[in-house]
Design a protein around this motif. Structure first.
Motif, PDB file in Angstrom:
ATOM      1  N   SER A  38     -16.461  47.176  19.594  1.00 24.66           N
ATOM      2  CA  SER A  38     -17.659  47.614  18.878  1.00 24.66           C
ATOM      3  C   SER A  38     -17.901  46.674  17.698  1.00 24.66           C
ATOM      4  N   ILE A  40     -19.163  45.823  14.262  1.00 28.71           N
ATOM      5  CA  ILE A  40     -19.500  46.603  13.066  1.00 28.71           C
ATOM      6  C   ILE A  40     -19.868  45.629  11.953  1.00 28.71           C
ATOM      7  N   GLN A  47     -29.140  52.001   6.316  1.00 33.40           N
ATOM      8  CA  GLN A  47     -28.517  52.970   7.212  1.00 33.40           C
ATOM      9  C   GLN A  47     -26.992  52.851   7.255  1.00 33.40           C
ATOM     10  N   PHE A  54     -16.463  56.227   6.843  1.00 35.47           N
ATOM     11  CA  PHE A  54     -16.588  55.571   8.135  1.00 35.47           C
ATOM     12  C   PHE A  54     -15.300  55.663   8.942  1.00 35.47           C
ATOM     13  N   ASP A  80     -23.267  47.506  16.467  1.00 35.92           N
ATOM     14  CA  ASP A  80     -23.421  48.924  16.802  1.00 35.92           C
ATOM     15  C   ASP A  80     -23.716  49.772  15.576  1.00 35.92           C
ATOM     16  N   GLN A  81     -23.078  49.448  14.472  1.00 35.58           N
ATOM     17  CA  GLN A  81     -23.228  50.212  13.235  1.00 35.58           C
ATOM     18  C   GLN A  81     -23.039  49.275  12.057  1.00 35.58           C
TER      19      GLN A  81
END
Length: 124
Positions: A38, A40, A47, A54, A80-81
């Motif tokens: 993922s 990050i 956001q 987290f 993704d984030q």
């Protein structure tokens, strides 16, 4: 890459390093995602989730930006984030190596870093 290895002292002997031009990063991140990672972004996006709140995915690629300019929009969009380090006072950012160290420490704390007790050393 040679300069990075010199700055990292011996880290490159146990942590693999790869060079990737910034224009190829979105595709590189997509390839890592297909391998189960993922991406990050460590960035002050609106956001972004505050670092203390987290929960890092076990297989994380931590994406860092450049000093002053941050993460390019195309690279941030490929993540993704986003996670941000809350700060207080007038300064709204940390230098990239300090931010990376804080995020890496948080990741290790969540995924099994074993704390080594400090040995007391008598003062002479």
């Amino acid at each position: 890459m040679r300069g990075l290895r010199q700055g990292a002292v011996s880290t490159d002997q146990w942590q693999p390093l790869q060079a990737c031009p910034v224009e190829q990063l979105p595709q590189w991140l997509a390839d890592r995602r297909q391998q189960g990672y993922s991406p990050i972004a460590l960035d002050r996006q609106p956001q972004a989730i505050p670092l203390p709140e987290f929960r890092f995915p076990r297989q994380t690629v931590l994406v860092l930006g450049r000093e002053l300019t941050g993460i390019p929009p195309a690279v941030a969009a490929a993540c993704d984030q986003a996670v941000a380090i809350p700060q207080y006072g007038l300064v709204q950012s940390l230098n990239v190596q300090t931010a990376a160290a804080l995020a890496s420490y948080a990741y290790l704390g969540q995924w099994g870093m074993v704390a080594v007790p400090l040995a007391l050393t008598p003062l002479e």
